[in-house]
Design a protein around this motif. Structure first.
Motif, PDB file in Angstrom:
ATOM      1  N   GLY A 148     -60.489  92.476  15.922  1.00  0.00           N
ATOM      2  CA  GLY A 148     -61.543  92.723  14.446  1.00  0.00           C
ATOM      3  C   GLY A 148     -62.456  91.835  14.537  1.00  0.00           C
ATOM      4  N   ILE A 149     -63.039  91.312  13.449  1.00  0.00           N
ATOM      5  CA  ILE A 149     -64.318  90.881  12.320  1.00  0.00           C
ATOM      6  C   ILE A 149     -63.579  89.842  11.838  1.00  0.00           C
ATOM      7  N   GLY A 150     -62.108  88.395  12.516  1.00  0.00           N
ATOM      8  CA  GLY A 150     -61.550  87.959  11.815  1.00  0.00           C
ATOM      9  C   GLY A 150     -62.012  86.923  10.964  1.00  0.00           C
ATOM     10  N   ASP A 151     -63.692  86.530  10.385  1.00  0.00           N
ATOM     11  CA  ASP A 151     -64.232  85.425   9.685  1.00  0.00           C
ATOM     12  C   ASP A 151     -65.387  86.105   9.399  1.00  0.00           C
ATOM     13  N   ALA A 152     -64.989  87.602   8.366  1.00  0.00           N
ATOM     14  CA  ALA A 152     -67.203  88.174   8.097  1.00  0.00           C
ATOM     15  C   ALA A 152     -67.322  87.508   6.701  1.00  0.00           C
ATOM     16  N   ASN A 153     -68.283  86.361   6.774  1.00  0.00           N
ATOM     17  CA  ASN A 153     -68.444  85.729   6.217  1.00  0.00           C
ATOM     18  C   ASN A 153     -70.044  85.184   6.713  1.00  0.00           C
ATOM     19  N   ARG A 154     -70.959  84.726   5.630  1.00  0.00           N
ATOM     20  CA  ARG A 154     -72.269  84.416   5.800  1.00  0.00           C
ATOM     21  C   ARG A 154     -71.958  82.891   5.640  1.00  0.00           C
ATOM     22  N   GLY A 155     -73.570  82.648   6.234  1.00  0.00           N
ATOM     23  CA  GLY A 155     -73.616  80.702   5.691  1.00  0.00           C
ATOM     24  C   GLY A 155     -75.262  80.754   5.239  1.00  0.00           C
ATOM     25  N   ASP A 156     -75.999  79.612   5.290  1.00  0.00           N
ATOM     26  CA  ASP A 156     -76.854  79.891   5.175  1.00  0.00           C
ATOM     27  C   ASP A 156     -77.578  79.162   6.076  1.00  0.00           C
ATOM     28  N   GLU A 157     -78.475  79.912   5.797  1.00  0.00           N
ATOM     29  CA  GLU A 157     -79.898  79.527   7.927  1.00  0.00           C
ATOM     30  C   GLU A 157     -79.574  77.831   7.729  1.00  0.00           C
ATOM     31  N   GLN A 158     -80.385  77.608   5.866  1.00  0.00           N
ATOM     32  CA  GLN A 158     -80.890  76.322   5.538  1.00  0.00           C
ATOM     33  C   GLN A 158     -80.158  74.805   6.240  1.00  0.00           C
TER      34      GLN A 158
END
Length: 185
Positions: free
Chosen positions: A41-51
């Protein structure tokens, strides 16, 4: 890696930011791990900051990102084990338990919407047709040998020296593809 009853299970956390840290996009990581037989699975489904360029453990709310993830996962046959796991935290002014509740709902809704959009894109077929045509030179000849890992750099050098000038590039039609995806979002 976890071994139980003689069965080996591998769980791989793939996020855009960790993939970027090793010079790859998340969908490339999905393809690589699937090809190696390590699909969970996706074990770390989060997002960050493009900048910032790194993972900030925020819940995923970017529909383009979740659609891209789901397109890749669907192309590989979907989840065989596992699913979507959030390694994310509430942010800044959001510190009450209800905020975490809303964040989980928003993250799951974003992946559910991404899945619906990805399904519609695949059913439509225009993206797959474009990609197939764009990379058709890998279906035969030198391209097929490269893709199969049957040509060395030395052989490629000899091929190009004999051939002479490379053929002119064709446009990748990025704006067309972005507009195509926007039709579904």
């Amino acid at each position: 890696m976890l071994a139980a009853s003689g069965v080996v299970a591998i769980v791989i956390g793939l996020v855009r930011w960790r993939a970027r840290g090793i010079g790859a996009a998340a969908e490339q990581m999905y393809r690589r791990t699937t090809k190696l037989g390590f699909r969970g699975g996706i074990g770390d489904a989060n997002r960050g900051d493009e900048q910032l360029g790194w993972d900030t453990d925020q819940f995923p709310t970017d529909i383009y990102l979740t659609t891209q993830c789901m397109l890749s996962i669907m192309k590989m046959g979907g989840f065989k084990t596992g699913g979507v796991n959030f390694d994310a935290k509430v942010r800044r002014e959001s510190f009450e338990p209800v905020d975490l509740f809303y964040a989980h709902i928003g993250g799951m809704d974003a992946f559910a919407r991404g899945l619906k959009i990805a399904s519609a894109i695949r059913k439509d077929g225009r993206l797959a047709d474009f990609v197939k045509e764009r990379y058709s030179s890998y279906d035969s000849g030198v391209g097929a040998k490269i893709e199969a890992g049957k040509m060395s750099f030395k052989e490629l050098e000899a091929y190009m020296l004999k051939k002479g000038e490379a053929e002119a590039n064709t446009s990748g039609r990025q704006e067309f593809l972005e507009n195509l995806i926007n039709e579904f979002i």
